[in-house]
Write a protein that holds these residues in place. Sequence first.
Motif, PDB file in Angstrom:
ATOM      1  N   ILE A  89     104.481  -4.308 -22.666  1.00  0.00           N
ATOM      2  CA  ILE A  89     104.383  -5.636 -22.068  1.00  0.00           C
ATOM      3  C   ILE A  89     103.921  -5.510 -20.623  1.00  0.00           C
ATOM      4  O   ILE A  89     104.265  -4.556 -19.920  1.00  0.00           O
ATOM      5  N   CYS A  90     103.111  -6.446 -20.186  1.00  0.00           N
ATOM      6  CA  CYS A  90     102.428  -6.340 -18.893  1.00  0.00           C
ATOM      7  C   CYS A  90     103.422  -6.210 -17.736  1.00  0.00           C
ATOM      8  O   CYS A  90     104.248  -7.107 -17.511  1.00  0.00           O
TER       9      CYS A  90
ATOM     10  N   GLU B 206     105.476  -8.040 -33.712  1.00  0.00           N
ATOM     11  CA  GLU B 206     106.646  -7.284 -33.255  1.00  0.00           C
ATOM     12  C   GLU B 206     106.663  -5.880 -33.861  1.00  0.00           C
ATOM     13  O   GLU B 206     107.023  -4.903 -33.183  1.00  0.00           O
ATOM     14  N   HIS B 207     106.267  -5.768 -35.114  1.00  0.00           N
ATOM     15  CA  HIS B 207     106.207  -4.461 -35.770  1.00  0.00           C
ATOM     16  C   HIS B 207     105.188  -3.556 -35.081  1.00  0.00           C
ATOM     17  O   HIS B 207     105.459  -2.374 -34.839  1.00  0.00           O
ATOM     18  N   ILE B 208     104.019  -4.113 -34.743  1.00  0.00           N
ATOM     19  CA  ILE B 208     102.936  -3.337 -34.134  1.00  0.00           C
ATOM     20  C   ILE B 208     103.272  -2.942 -32.697  1.00  0.00           C
ATOM     21  O   ILE B 208     103.064  -1.796 -32.290  1.00  0.00           O
TER      22      ILE B 208
ATOM     23  N   PRO C 299     107.748 -13.257 -26.660  1.00  0.00           N
ATOM     24  CA  PRO C 299     106.476 -12.592 -26.359  1.00  0.00           C
ATOM     25  C   PRO C 299     105.703 -12.183 -27.603  1.00  0.00           C
ATOM     26  O   PRO C 299     104.523 -11.854 -27.515  1.00  0.00           O
ATOM     27  N   PHE C 300     106.362 -12.213 -28.765  1.00  0.00           N
ATOM     28  CA  PHE C 300     105.671 -11.905 -30.014  1.00  0.00           C
ATOM     29  C   PHE C 300     105.010 -13.152 -30.601  1.00  0.00           C
ATOM     30  O   PHE C 300     104.230 -13.057 -31.543  1.00  0.00           O
TER      31      PHE C 300
ATOM     32  N   GLN D 134     100.963  -9.264 -23.797  1.00  0.00           N
ATOM     33  CA  GLN D 134     101.451  -8.268 -24.753  1.00  0.00           C
ATOM     34  C   GLN D 134     102.969  -8.418 -24.933  1.00  0.00           C
ATOM     35  O   GLN D 134     103.569  -9.420 -24.542  1.00  0.00           O
ATOM     36  N   ALA D 135     103.598  -7.405 -25.508  1.00  0.00           N
ATOM     37  CA  ALA D 135     105.039  -7.432 -25.764  1.00  0.00           C
ATOM     38  C   ALA D 135     105.494  -6.012 -26.051  1.00  0.00           C
ATOM     39  O   ALA D 135     104.680  -5.092 -26.161  1.00  0.00           O
ATOM     40  N   GLY D 136     106.786  -5.824 -26.193  1.00  0.00           N
ATOM     41  CA  GLY D 136     107.299  -4.497 -26.487  1.00  0.00           C
ATOM     42  C   GLY D 136     107.166  -3.553 -25.304  1.00  0.00           C
ATOM     43  O   GLY D 136     107.067  -3.985 -24.153  1.00  0.00           O
ATOM     44  N   PRO D 137     107.130  -2.245 -25.549  1.00  0.00           N
ATOM     45  CA  PRO D 137     107.060  -1.260 -24.460  1.00  0.00           C
ATOM     46  C   PRO D 137     105.840  -1.416 -23.552  1.00  0.00           C
ATOM     47  O   PRO D 137     105.893  -1.046 -22.383  1.00  0.00           O
TER      48      PRO D 137
END
Length: 506
Positions: free
Chosen positions: A451-452, A84-86, A439-440, A446-449
């Motif tokens: 994310i697929c 999540e940090h990455i 998603p993490f 993937q995840a975050g901004p």
Amino acid sequence: MDLSIYTLSVTVFLLVFSLWIVGFLRKFRNNGAYPPLVGTMLSHVMNFERLHDYHTEQAERCKTFRVMYPTFSYVFTTDPINVEHILKTNFTNYVKGISNHEIMRDLLGDGIFNVDGDKWRQQRKLAGLEFSTKVFMDFSGVVFSSIAVKLASIFKEAAEEKKCVEMQDLFMRSSFDAICKVVFGVDINSLSSTKSRAGPETSFAEAFDVANAMMFHRYVGSFWKVKKVFNIGSEAILRKNIKIVDDFLYKVIEIRRQEVVSAEKENVKPDILSRYITLSDKESSETFSDKYLRDFILNFMMAARDTTALTLSWFLYMLCKHPQVQEKIVKEISSVIEDTESTDIGTFAHCLTHEVLDKMHYLHASLSETLRLYPAVPVDGKYVVKDDILPDGFKVNKGDFVSYVPYAMGRMAFLWGNDAKEFKPERWIENGVFHPQSPFKFTAFQAGPRICIGRDFAYLQMKIIAAVLLRFYKFEMVKPKEIRYRTMLTLHMDEDGLNLSVSPRL
């Protein structure tokens, strides 16, 4: 004589490298702030054929670990708080990086999956809007249903002639056909291609595959830049095939531009290329140049084809190993769609609307369970822009590569329980309904901004094809054996693929 010189050279290299390692280790001795060092570049070389299992073994010892290279470290993590940090919290510090962009530029250009910063944000915003439209999803559903019917006809012939079918190649070709139709409106028709068939579509399909494979050589070869300058070896092959790809795509773009100019707005074709060209009337010509459109097409094709084709291959492999799951999916399909034995394949495929597919919770769970154990992208790395400290307290340095590891994460007992290595779709079901995971934790998309954006698109394709094939056919392995992966950017099965026997279900 040549062998002796080679052996001496390797010995000298290993000696020098070992001495360098000793000096490097002194730098990190007794410094607990850095992730545990589990190996060096030689560890990766020696375990290359089983690389993802090697990472899994190390992750079972420590959630975050480090593999040392001559000038930087690869840091691998399976800890969701680090992921999540990455991918989200400190997103701007972990990027694709200049070196990755340079390696992939000749094929992917400045497309969304090969850039960072403003270029990525602009493309992401536009793609997110277009890919979520009802027009796009409905058109995609029609294309996927057509592909499923074609696949079913191939299985019908194989069953009648009692021939086995190599599934991975078949799914790769069918997915390629689907993506080309959806993205730029061309029937490549590689499912029906033969050795005697020739044409621009066939040449394009073959050139794309060769260029894709040659790109991987750049990641494992040290002298690709020299070979590119002199146009020799794999770089000569790459250049030749990229030209074939470019010639074909630029011609398609030209044709679509002419069609959009001459058509009324409501009559524009529903493929993504035509829709992008229509939008270009509202944007600058630079943003939607032919090069921009070409890069977009190839990026989406690269990302979308392998995800669905490889997942469907591993999915059927799991169903052959767990026939009770195969039968449970068929039972669910029958409970959702009340058809009869006389229902033909085309009629059945037409019934697979979004609303109907949303009711197939166990099918969705089985595909997700496949992705948990066999993610299309088994490891995904980011370049570290600035020194940072991960949430678990470990330091990473500017210039390092930090990777989260979907393949290993899917096998971690601390994430999924003691049965983590078992194929168990039920783990996704609560009270008969599919229950998504963070998603993490489940990082296949993937995840975050980043994310697929094609996640729903991928599930739609896989669910339509799986429902059609399992409703009408039963699959069994020709020779029971453990299927191994090939170490590539995506999780391909080994050279033998997946050979299955097919029999009519009714």
